[in-house]
Write a protein that holds these residues in place. Structure first.
Motif, PDB file in Angstrom:
ATOM      1  N   LYS A 117      25.527   8.061 -32.224  1.00 24.70           N
ATOM      2  CA  LYS A 117      25.251   8.401 -33.623  1.00 24.70           C
ATOM      3  C   LYS A 117      23.752   8.299 -33.907  1.00 24.70           C
ATOM      4  O   LYS A 117      23.192   9.132 -34.611  1.00 24.70           O
ATOM      5  N   ILE A 118      23.101   7.291 -33.341  1.00 30.66           N
ATOM      6  CA  ILE A 118      21.648   7.134 -33.537  1.00 30.66           C
ATOM      7  C   ILE A 118      20.905   8.311 -32.928  1.00 30.66           C
ATOM      8  O   ILE A 118      19.996   8.867 -33.546  1.00 30.66           O
ATOM      9  N   THR A 119      21.277   8.700 -31.719  1.00 33.84           N
ATOM     10  CA  THR A 119      20.567   9.788 -31.051  1.00 33.84           C
ATOM     11  C   THR A 119      20.808  11.130 -31.737  1.00 33.84           C
ATOM     12  O   THR A 119      19.932  11.996 -31.709  1.00 33.84           O
ATOM     13  N   ALA A 120      21.970  11.281 -32.377  1.00 33.72           N
ATOM     14  CA  ALA A 120      22.294  12.544 -33.029  1.00 33.72           C
ATOM     15  C   ALA A 120      21.783  12.638 -34.460  1.00 33.72           C
ATOM     16  O   ALA A 120      21.701  13.739 -35.015  1.00 33.72           O
ATOM     17  N   THR A 121      21.418  11.518 -35.059  1.00 34.74           N
ATOM     18  CA  THR A 121      21.015  11.515 -36.463  1.00 34.74           C
ATOM     19  C   THR A 121      19.525  11.809 -36.585  1.00 34.74           C
ATOM     20  O   THR A 121      18.706  11.121 -35.978  1.00 34.74           O
ATOM     21  N   PRO A 122      19.179  12.828 -37.386  1.00 36.79           N
ATOM     22  CA  PRO A 122      17.749  13.112 -37.586  1.00 36.79           C
ATOM     23  C   PRO A 122      17.091  12.014 -38.428  1.00 36.79           C
ATOM     24  O   PRO A 122      17.783  11.214 -39.066  1.00 36.79           O
ATOM     25  N   ALA A 123      15.782  12.002 -38.428  1.00 37.23           N
ATOM     26  CA  ALA A 123      15.038  11.001 -39.194  1.00 37.23           C
ATOM     27  C   ALA A 123      15.363  11.147 -40.679  1.00 37.23           C
ATOM     28  O   ALA A 123      15.068  12.164 -41.295  1.00 37.23           O
ATOM     29  N   SER A 124      16.016  10.136 -41.204  1.00 39.14           N
ATOM     30  CA  SER A 124      16.420  10.093 -42.612  1.00 39.14           C
ATOM     31  C   SER A 124      16.939   8.685 -42.874  1.00 39.14           C
ATOM     32  O   SER A 124      16.952   7.838 -41.982  1.00 39.14           O
ATOM     33  N   PHE A 125      17.388   8.451 -44.085  1.00 44.85           N
ATOM     34  CA  PHE A 125      17.972   7.152 -44.395  1.00 44.85           C
ATOM     35  C   PHE A 125      19.213   6.916 -43.541  1.00 44.85           C
ATOM     36  O   PHE A 125      19.478   5.789 -43.114  1.00 44.85           O
ATOM     37  N   ASP A 126      19.959   7.976 -43.248  1.00 43.22           N
ATOM     38  CA  ASP A 126      21.157   7.844 -42.412  1.00 43.22           C
ATOM     39  C   ASP A 126      20.824   7.324 -41.014  1.00 43.22           C
ATOM     40  O   ASP A 126      21.639   6.645 -40.392  1.00 43.22           O
ATOM     41  N   PHE A 127      19.641   7.623 -40.526  1.00 45.87           N
ATOM     42  CA  PHE A 127      19.191   7.103 -39.239  1.00 45.87           C
ATOM     43  C   PHE A 127      19.131   5.581 -39.287  1.00 45.87           C
ATOM     44  O   PHE A 127      19.580   4.900 -38.365  1.00 45.87           O
ATOM     45  N   PHE A 128      18.602   5.037 -40.372  1.00 49.50           N
ATOM     46  CA  PHE A 128      18.497   3.586 -40.513  1.00 49.50           C
ATOM     47  C   PHE A 128      19.881   2.960 -40.694  1.00 49.50           C
ATOM     48  O   PHE A 128      20.129   1.858 -40.206  1.00 49.50           O
ATOM     49  N   VAL A 129      20.780   3.673 -41.348  1.00 47.60           N
ATOM     50  CA  VAL A 129      22.158   3.194 -41.478  1.00 47.60           C
ATOM     51  C   VAL A 129      22.825   3.170 -40.099  1.00 47.60           C
ATOM     52  O   VAL A 129      23.561   2.237 -39.776  1.00 47.60           O
ATOM     53  N   ALA A 130      22.543   4.161 -39.277  1.00 51.26           N
ATOM     54  CA  ALA A 130      23.101   4.192 -37.914  1.00 51.26           C
ATOM     55  C   ALA A 130      22.588   3.010 -37.089  1.00 51.26           C
ATOM     56  O   ALA A 130      23.350   2.400 -36.328  1.00 51.26           O
ATOM     57  N   ILE A 131      21.309   2.657 -37.262  1.00 45.13           N
ATOM     58  CA  ILE A 131      20.772   1.476 -36.564  1.00 45.13           C
ATOM     59  C   ILE A 131      21.476   0.229 -37.077  1.00 45.13           C
ATOM     60  O   ILE A 131      21.839  -0.657 -36.296  1.00 45.13           O
ATOM     61  N   HIS A 132      21.694   0.151 -38.382  1.00 41.29           N
ATOM     62  CA  HIS A 132      22.415  -0.986 -38.972  1.00 41.29           C
ATOM     63  C   HIS A 132      23.787  -1.125 -38.319  1.00 41.29           C
ATOM     64  O   HIS A 132      24.195  -2.216 -37.919  1.00 41.29           O
ATOM     65  N   ASP A 133      24.501  -0.022 -38.194  1.00 40.68           N
ATOM     66  CA  ASP A 133      25.843  -0.048 -37.615  1.00 40.68           C
ATOM     67  C   ASP A 133      25.813  -0.464 -36.144  1.00 40.68           C
ATOM     68  O   ASP A 133      26.694  -1.179 -35.666  1.00 40.68           O
ATOM     69  N   PHE A 134      24.789  -0.023 -35.412  1.00 40.89           N
ATOM     70  CA  PHE A 134      24.614  -0.385 -34.004  1.00 40.89           C
ATOM     71  C   PHE A 134      24.416  -1.899 -33.878  1.00 40.89           C
ATOM     72  O   PHE A 134      25.091  -2.560 -33.087  1.00 40.89           O
ATOM     73  N   VAL A 135      23.513  -2.454 -34.676  1.00 38.79           N
ATOM     74  CA  VAL A 135      23.242  -3.895 -34.642  1.00 38.79           C
ATOM     75  C   VAL A 135      24.474  -4.667 -35.109  1.00 38.79           C
ATOM     76  O   VAL A 135      24.826  -5.699 -34.526  1.00 38.79           O
ATOM     77  N   GLU A 136      25.141  -4.161 -36.131  1.00 35.67           N
ATOM     78  CA  GLU A 136      26.346  -4.823 -36.632  1.00 35.67           C
ATOM     79  C   GLU A 136      27.412  -4.918 -35.539  1.00 35.67           C
ATOM     80  O   GLU A 136      28.068  -5.950 -35.388  1.00 35.67           O
ATOM     81  N   HIS A 137      27.550  -3.860 -34.749  1.00 36.71           N
ATOM     82  CA  HIS A 137      28.521  -3.857 -33.645  1.00 36.71           C
ATOM     83  C   HIS A 137      28.142  -4.914 -32.602  1.00 36.71           C
ATOM     84  O   HIS A 137      29.006  -5.643 -32.109  1.00 36.71           O
ATOM     85  N   ILE A 138      26.859  -5.003 -32.293  1.00 36.83           N
ATOM     86  CA  ILE A 138      26.405  -5.997 -31.320  1.00 36.83           C
ATOM     87  C   ILE A 138      26.644  -7.404 -31.851  1.00 36.83           C
ATOM     88  O   ILE A 138      27.161  -8.270 -31.141  1.00 36.83           O
ATOM     89  N   GLU A 139      26.295  -7.638 -33.106  1.00 34.48           N
ATOM     90  CA  GLU A 139      26.446  -8.968 -33.700  1.00 34.48           C
ATOM     91  C   GLU A 139      27.919  -9.365 -33.829  1.00 34.48           C
ATOM     92  O   GLU A 139      28.240 -10.550 -33.789  1.00 34.48           O
TER      93      GLU A 139
END
Length: 134
Positions: A17-39
């Motif tokens: 999802k991070i790699t497919a999301t263009p630079a936008s607020f949704d990109f930062f939400v995708a990073i949030h979701d990635f970190v949330e999954h790790i945590e």
């Protein structure tokens, strides 16, 4: 490191999802979701520990902390308790809120570092998947 196939698949999906999301607020939400999954999965978070020599050599803990700032900033955006966040967390919250309303100038440090965040996410993902393969 013992991780279930479901956890590994979830990590793969979050990264894609991070790699497919263009630079936008949704990109930062995708990073949030990635970190949330790790945590949410201690076995993944443990793989990023500064106790591991390979992680220290690659500076993985510091790189992951940059991503955790995004995670914490978006968590703080939903916090309605009114408690004092401190200067650093409040600054992150302000910058993410500016991105959310499409105020994307190069004076916004998080916007300016968006490609760096994409790169850091890739490095974290590669480190985790290489640990999972062993």
């Amino acid at each position: 490191m013992a991780v279930s196939a479901k956890v590994k698949t979830g990590l793969d999906k979050k990264f894609q999802k991070i790699t497919a999301t263009p630079a936008s607020f949704d990109f930062f939400v995708a990073i949030h979701d990635f970190v949330e999954h790790i945590e949410a999965h201690a076995s993944l978070a443990k793989g990023l520990s500064s106790r591991l020599k390979s992680n220290r050599e690659l500076n993985i803990p510091n790189k992951y902390n940059h991503l955790k700032q995004i995670y914490q900033g978006l968590e703080d955006a939903h916090d309605t308790s009114g408690r004092d966040l401190g200067h650093a967390r409040y600054a992150v919250l302000i910058e993410l809120n500016r991105i959310k309303i499409n105020d994307v100038s190069e004076s916004n440090s998080f916007w300016k570092k968006r490609e760096l965040f994409r790169k850091l996410t890739g490095e974290i993902y590669r480190q985790l998947t290489s640990d999972l393969a062993q």
